[in-house]
Enzyme design. Structure first.
Site, PDB file in Angstrom:
ATOM      1  CB  CYS A 169       0.324   1.685   4.114  1.00 33.31           C
ATOM      2  SG  CYS A 169      -1.377   1.120   3.983  1.00 33.31           S
TER       3      CYS A 169
ATOM      4  CB  CYS B 120      -0.900  -0.035   1.243  1.00 36.53           C
ATOM      5  SG  CYS B 120      -1.754   1.502   1.596  1.00 36.53           S
TER       6      CYS B 120
END
Length: 185
Positions: free
Chosen positions: A112, A109
């Site tokens: 993230c 991600c």
């Protein structure tokens, strides 16, 4: 002077700071080559140093190391602690009434990865909050499902073993607002 009561041993601490709530503690004694360890509960308005920090105490010539259940569970205040399906709930339970913030992320991600260093900075800033991160991979899928994750990153804020707030996406301002709201409640 505060007292930490064990089944057969009382540890008197020379310095004290306020503390509230029940905490599980472990004391290890080392004296004249003999080592022993005890675990027990204490409830006190005074406790030697902070409950989540290690401290040594002298008693009748022996040195006692006192650790809180949070430290035993593996979380470190001021740092982000990686958890998995087996370690998450024991750490949350050991945190007691402290605020716990969980970063649910994946390795692939992009957002993230962008917010991870900012999350680490928050852990250093809020020393009264426990910061955890969970890689929502196949191994931790059951916990991610239990916590109701839909997107990554998702931040779950817990108090008293319950999720009380959630922030989805890499929204630092929203996360800070949510942490402050839970801390002040």
């Amino acid at each position: 002077m505060s007292l930490l009561q064990f089944s057969s041993t009382t540890v008197r601490s020379p310095t004290s700071v306020p503390c509230s709530g029940n905490h599980q503690i472990t004391a290890s004694a080392f004296s004249a080559g003999v080592s022993s360890s005890r675990t027990g509960s204490y409830s006190s308005s005074l406790v030697a140093k902070k409950a989540n920090k290690k401290s040594n105490k002298q008693l009748n010539g022996g040195v006692f190391t006192v650790r809180s259940s949070l430290e035993i569970a593996g979380a470190t205040v001021g740092e982000v602690t990686e958890v998995n399906k087996d370690t998450f709930w024991p750490i949350v339970k050991a945190a007691g009434d402290k605020t716990v913030v969980l970063d649910m992320y994946t390795q692939w991600c992009g957002p993230c990865k962008v917010i991870a260093p900012k999350f680490q900075e928050l852990a250093k800033k809020y020393t009264d909050v426990i910061f955890l991160k969970l890689d929502c991979n196949q191994e931790n899928k059951s916990l991610a499902k239990e916590l109701g994750i839909r997107v990554v990153p998702t931040f779950k804020i817990l108090k008293d073993n319950k999720v009380v707030k959630e922030v989805t996406g890499a929204k630092l301002e929203d996360l800070v607002f949510a942490i402050d709201a839970v801390r002040s409640s």
